[in-house]
Design an enzyme around this catalytic site. Sequence first.
Site, PDB file in Angstrom:
ATOM      1  CE1 TYR A  35       6.159   1.327   1.959  1.00 37.34           C
ATOM      2  CE2 TYR A  35       7.054   0.402   3.976  1.00 37.34           C
ATOM      3  CZ  TYR A  35       6.775   0.296   2.633  1.00 37.34           C
ATOM      4  OH  TYR A  35       7.113  -0.856   1.958  1.00 37.34           O
TER       5      TYR A  35
ATOM      6  CG  HIS B 172       3.401  -1.764   4.961  1.00 35.19           C
ATOM      7  ND1 HIS B 172       3.508  -0.595   4.240  1.00 35.19           N
ATOM      8  CD2 HIS B 172       3.659  -2.778   4.100  1.00 35.19           C
ATOM      9  CE1 HIS B 172       3.815  -0.885   2.995  1.00 35.19           C
ATOM     10  NE2 HIS B 172       3.916  -2.205   2.878  1.00 35.19           N
TER      11      HIS B 172
ATOM     12  CE1 TYR C 275       7.938  -7.573   1.751  1.00 39.62           C
ATOM     13  CE2 TYR C 275       5.751  -8.283   1.080  1.00 39.62           C
ATOM     14  CZ  TYR C 275       6.847  -7.468   0.898  1.00 39.62           C
ATOM     15  OH  TYR C 275       6.841  -6.533  -0.110  1.00 39.62           O
TER      16      TYR C 275
ATOM     17  CD1 TRP D 171       0.402  -2.700  -1.561  1.00 41.21           C
ATOM     18  CD2 TRP D 171      -1.141  -2.311   0.017  1.00 41.21           C
ATOM     19  NE1 TRP D 171       1.063  -2.364  -0.406  1.00 41.21           N
ATOM     20  CE2 TRP D 171       0.136  -2.124   0.578  1.00 41.21           C
ATOM     21  CE3 TRP D 171      -2.253  -2.118   0.812  1.00 41.21           C
ATOM     22  CZ2 TRP D 171       0.324  -1.759   1.904  1.00 41.21           C
ATOM     23  CZ3 TRP D 171      -2.072  -1.762   2.141  1.00 41.21           C
ATOM     24  CH2 TRP D 171      -0.791  -1.580   2.664  1.00 41.21           C
ATOM     25  CD1 TRP D 172       1.629  -2.509  -5.740  1.00 42.98           C
ATOM     26  CD2 TRP D 172       1.199  -2.802  -7.914  1.00 42.98           C
ATOM     27  NE1 TRP D 172       2.304  -3.628  -6.146  1.00 42.98           N
ATOM     28  CE2 TRP D 172       2.070  -3.827  -7.476  1.00 42.98           C
ATOM     29  CE3 TRP D 172       0.795  -2.782  -9.242  1.00 42.98           C
ATOM     30  CZ2 TRP D 172       2.529  -4.815  -8.332  1.00 42.98           C
ATOM     31  CZ3 TRP D 172       1.257  -3.770 -10.097  1.00 42.98           C
ATOM     32  CH2 TRP D 172       2.109  -4.773  -9.640  1.00 42.98           C
TER      33      TRP D 172
END
Length: 104
Positions: free
Chosen positions: A18, A22, A41, A76-77
């Site tokens: 993860y 990112h 963010y 992206w999902w």
Amino acid sequence: MKRLAFKMHLNEGQKEEYKKRHNELWPELKQLLKEAGVNEYSIFIDEETNTLFAFQKLSSNGGSQDLGQTEVVKKWWEFMADIMKTNADNSPVSVPLEEVFYLE
């Protein structure tokens, strides 16, 4: 500036993957977020529960949660679906959080 928080769930053992994904955030996704008014963010993890806590500062009424109709977010999902809990459309299962305290 509006603040938004929500939680998601990471699959067991996927923290490093993860973080890697990112850290290599696609430039077109980063640009889309900025254009949507996402100024800050941050995503944090509770390693005991694999709960991800996301926090955004927004200069608009939207946020990342409102971008699901765009092609780059859909991609992206799909890219992230193998490492976290998702809905049928590959969007992350996301629970909005109510702000109960803020110190300025």
